[in-house]
Design an enzyme around this catalytic site. Structure first.
Site, PDB file in Angstrom:
ATOM      1  N   GLY A 187       3.024  33.199   9.320  1.00  0.00           N
ATOM      2  CA  GLY A 187       1.580  33.045   9.424  1.00  0.00           C
ATOM      3  C   GLY A 187       1.007  32.624   8.090  1.00  0.00           C
ATOM      4  O   GLY A 187       0.461  33.432   7.354  1.00  0.00           O
TER       5      GLY A 187
ATOM      6  N   THR B 100       4.591  24.356  16.422  1.00  0.00           N
ATOM      7  CA  THR B 100       4.255  25.175  15.262  1.00  0.00           C
ATOM      8  C   THR B 100       4.358  26.636  15.658  1.00  0.00           C
ATOM      9  O   THR B 100       3.652  27.094  16.551  1.00  0.00           O
ATOM     10  CB  THR B 100       2.846  24.878  14.722  1.00  0.00           C
ATOM     11  OG1 THR B 100       2.459  25.905  13.825  1.00  0.00           O
ATOM     12  CG2 THR B 100       1.809  24.781  15.835  1.00  0.00           C
ATOM     13  N   ILE B 101       5.258  27.341  15.021  1.00  0.00           N
ATOM     14  CA  ILE B 101       5.498  28.726  15.399  1.00  0.00           C
ATOM     15  C   ILE B 101       4.289  29.604  15.085  1.00  0.00           C
ATOM     16  O   ILE B 101       4.077  30.645  15.705  1.00  0.00           O
ATOM     17  CB  ILE B 101       6.767  29.254  14.691  1.00  0.00           C
ATOM     18  CG1 ILE B 101       7.341  30.463  15.433  1.00  0.00           C
ATOM     19  CG2 ILE B 101       6.496  29.564  13.230  1.00  0.00           C
ATOM     20  CD1 ILE B 101       8.731  30.854  14.977  1.00  0.00           C
ATOM     21  N   ASP B 102       3.448  29.163  14.127  1.00  0.00           N
ATOM     22  CA  ASP B 102       2.263  29.942  13.747  1.00  0.00           C
ATOM     23  C   ASP B 102       1.142  29.857  14.777  1.00  0.00           C
ATOM     24  O   ASP B 102       0.151  30.583  14.668  1.00  0.00           O
ATOM     25  CB  ASP B 102       1.709  29.463  12.403  1.00  0.00           C
ATOM     26  CG  ASP B 102       2.630  29.785  11.247  1.00  0.00           C
ATOM     27  OD1 ASP B 102       3.589  30.559  11.451  1.00  0.00           O
ATOM     28  OD2 ASP B 102       2.394  29.265  10.140  1.00  0.00           O
TER      29      ASP B 102
ATOM     30  N   TYR C 271      13.437  34.151   9.067  1.00  0.00           N
ATOM     31  CA  TYR C 271      14.438  33.151   9.453  1.00  0.00           C
ATOM     32  C   TYR C 271      15.233  33.579  10.677  1.00  0.00           C
ATOM     33  O   TYR C 271      15.765  32.729  11.404  1.00  0.00           O
ATOM     34  CB  TYR C 271      15.349  32.846   8.261  1.00  0.00           C
ATOM     35  CG  TYR C 271      14.601  32.119   7.163  1.00  0.00           C
ATOM     36  CD1 TYR C 271      14.265  30.775   7.305  1.00  0.00           C
ATOM     37  CD2 TYR C 271      14.184  32.782   6.023  1.00  0.00           C
ATOM     38  CE1 TYR C 271      13.552  30.110   6.323  1.00  0.00           C
ATOM     39  CE2 TYR C 271      13.466  32.132   5.031  1.00  0.00           C
ATOM     40  CZ  TYR C 271      13.154  30.787   5.191  1.00  0.00           C
ATOM     41  OH  TYR C 271      12.433  30.139   4.217  1.00  0.00           O
TER      42      TYR C 271
ATOM     43  N   GLY D 236       9.006  16.008   5.112  1.00  0.00           N
ATOM     44  CA  GLY D 236       8.710  14.809   4.341  1.00  0.00           C
ATOM     45  C   GLY D 236       9.499  13.616   4.860  1.00  0.00           C
ATOM     46  O   GLY D 236       9.951  13.580   6.005  1.00  0.00           O
TER      47      GLY D 236
END
Length: 524
Positions: free
Chosen positions: A261, A215-217, A373, A162
């Protein structure tokens, strides 16, 4: 986004989806010779500079009768002429959103690339994400400061979710006289980057805004993959291997691993395929617990056959079932606007244990591992380090050449510049009609849950006929209303309520208007 796309047609039906350029609103800008011409490191490289007519095709597998048609993007790389003199460049770098392996490598290579390739000496880091533009001091960066940050996880510049206020951010950019802004982040961050670019254009500023997708996804559209994904899959293997050891060491052992995910199950898919384990649950494939072809039936069969098994589940899988079992769920979002997810791992643990004890009179030895994490915080592996270097250098070359409002990434292995609105228009999801998913199904022999809709309808009809008593949801679990405290996220039970409507196959989340099922080169 409020951005007008630049589209041009070439010979043979090719279409170029081009990125904005500073000369679109500053037509009289002078050009300068690229200092790389005199850089000894590149002296031996033939045809080092990219021609303006070089493009990259979005689709490389085409019909022989339509070869040459389709969408193309501008190829990334250094240009013969640039629009910034080295001594006039004042660059800044900002990282936003969640952590991901490789962020520090991108930061390092932007700094070192600007410094050594283009002779830029004024490079600054924005502390703490977008809000750092107007609430924090900048951090002066040079090769010495960032020399070894790639060996550490996290982000050297700190991050936040944000805090995007376009006017305040561009005011800060203008006041501090930044003319190159490098923004590292995911799809929400890129929407913010596009807004910053549009505001700079509106004010007539000579500011090149470049995005580096994070983006890790792996759910950003168009590009082959996002950095950190390879590292995440590799680290996920450690958790899956640990679960396997725990499961096979006891009778009726189950190792359950929850991976990242939210809406896309790429990490779970690739990690399961790599480890050759028993079951993979992803958001794109709704599953059910009871009934023919259900999860309980498969788990029971697997345990009777092998004595143990490993389940890999993406964090966004089964959200409709969990919400239905709770009757309702207060929609809570994080600062980036993402929905807070219910813990599918804990929910599966509870339901599997209860059902096996009640129906089969067999206790389960179930071990639940959530390495989320741990995976996010590790440094990037060798493959991602090289990839991050290419992304950073491509962004630098694009900004120096005057391109702006773009993100960088490989499309069919070739790096190119992609308009930001094109990348954030829709998210990429696992295509369960693709061969990669078929390979996983063949490896695990898991159920397809193809009777999902029929089973859900049948269970609801049975529940309606029974009436009264403590109702059960369509998946066979006790239905209760959930109250979620905004701070603790604790769930308490109240009186039963009506079940919510579950999603259809590949239709979750429903508030996304488009779902991309792009096939990456690895899936071909």
């Amino acid at each position: 986004m409020g951005s007008t796309s630049k589209v041009s047609a070439g010979d043979g039906g090719a279409v170029l989806e081009d990125v904005p350029h500073l000369t679109d609103w500053l037509p009289d800008l002078p050009t300068y010779e690229n200092p790389l011409k005199h850089n000894p490191a590149y002296a031996a490289v033939r045809q080092y500079f990219i021609e303006d007519t070089d493009v990259v095709a979005k689709d490389v597998v085409v019909n022989i009768n339509t070869a040459g048609d389709g969408v193309h993007f501008r190829r990334a790389g250094p240009r013969d002429k640039i629009y910034f003199q080295s001594e006039d460049v004042k660059a800044c770098i900002v990282t936003c959103g969640g952590l991901c392996p490789g962020i520090n490598t991108v930061i390092r290579e932007i700094v070192c690339g600007l410094w050594t390739q283009y002779g830029v000496r004024e490079i600054f880091g924005i502390d703490g994400g977008y809000k750092g533009f107007y609430s924090r001091n900048t951090i002066s960066l040079n090769p010495k400061v960032v020399s070894d940050i790639h060996k550490r996880g996290g982000t050297f510049l700190k991050s936040s979710r944000g805090g995007h206020d376009t006017k305040k951010i561009v005011d800060s950019i203008e006041d501090r006289e930044f003319n190159q802004v490098y923004i590292i982040g995911g799809d929400g961050t890129h929407k913010g980057a596009s807004a910053i670019h549009e505001e700079c254009k509106k004010r007539g500023l000579k500011v090149a805004v470049a995005g580096i997708p994070k983006t890790i996804d792996n759910d950003l559209d168009v590009i082959d993959k996002s950095f950190g994904f390879d590292t995440a899959v590799e680290e996920a293997q450690r958790a899956i291997n640990a679960a396997h050891v725990e499961a096979e060491s006891v009778h009726n052992g189950i190792g359950l691993v929850k991976l990242m995910g939210r809406y896309s199950g790429y990490i779970a898919l690739y990690a399961t395929l790599a480890s050759r384990d028993d079951l993979c649950l992803i958001p794109e494939v709704p599953f059910y617990l009871l009934g023919p072809g259900g999860l309980i039936e498969y788990v029971h069969h697997r345990l009777k056959e092998n004595g143990h098994m490993v389940i890999v589940v993406a964090e966004g899988a089964g959200q409709e079932l969990i919400a239905e079992s709770m009757g309702s769920f207060k929609n809570l979002n994080d600062a980036s606007g993402n929905k807070l997810l219910l813990d599918v791992g804990l929910w599966l643990c509870q339901n599997l244990k209860e059902h096996f004890l009640k129906e089969f009179k067999e206790p389960l030895n179930l071990k639940y591992i959530d390495p989320t994490y741990m995976i996010r915080a590790v440094p990037s592996n060798a493959s991602d380090n090289v990839y991050c270097t290419l992304l950073a250098h491509s962004a630098i070359h694009g900004a120096m050449a005057g391109y702006c409002g773009f993100t960088v990434g490989p499309v069919n292995v070739r790096h190119c510049y992609i308009p930001i609105p094109r990348v954030v228009a829709k998210s990429r999801h696992v295509n369960v009609a693709d061969r990669m998913w078929a390979r996983l199904m063949s490896s695990t022999n898991q159920p397809s849950f193809s009777q999902y809709n029929e089973i859900i309808i049948q269970k609801r009809q049975e529940e309606a006929l029974r009436g009264g008593g403590a109702p059960t949801s369509a998946n066979g679990t006790t239905t209760m209303k959930a109250n979620v405290d905004e701070h603790s996220h604790e769930v308490t039970a109240e009186k039963p309520t009506d079940v919510i409507e579950t999603g259809n196959r590949q239709g979750f989340p429903k508030d996304q208007t488009e779902i991309s099922t792009q096939t990456t080169p690895a899936e071909a």
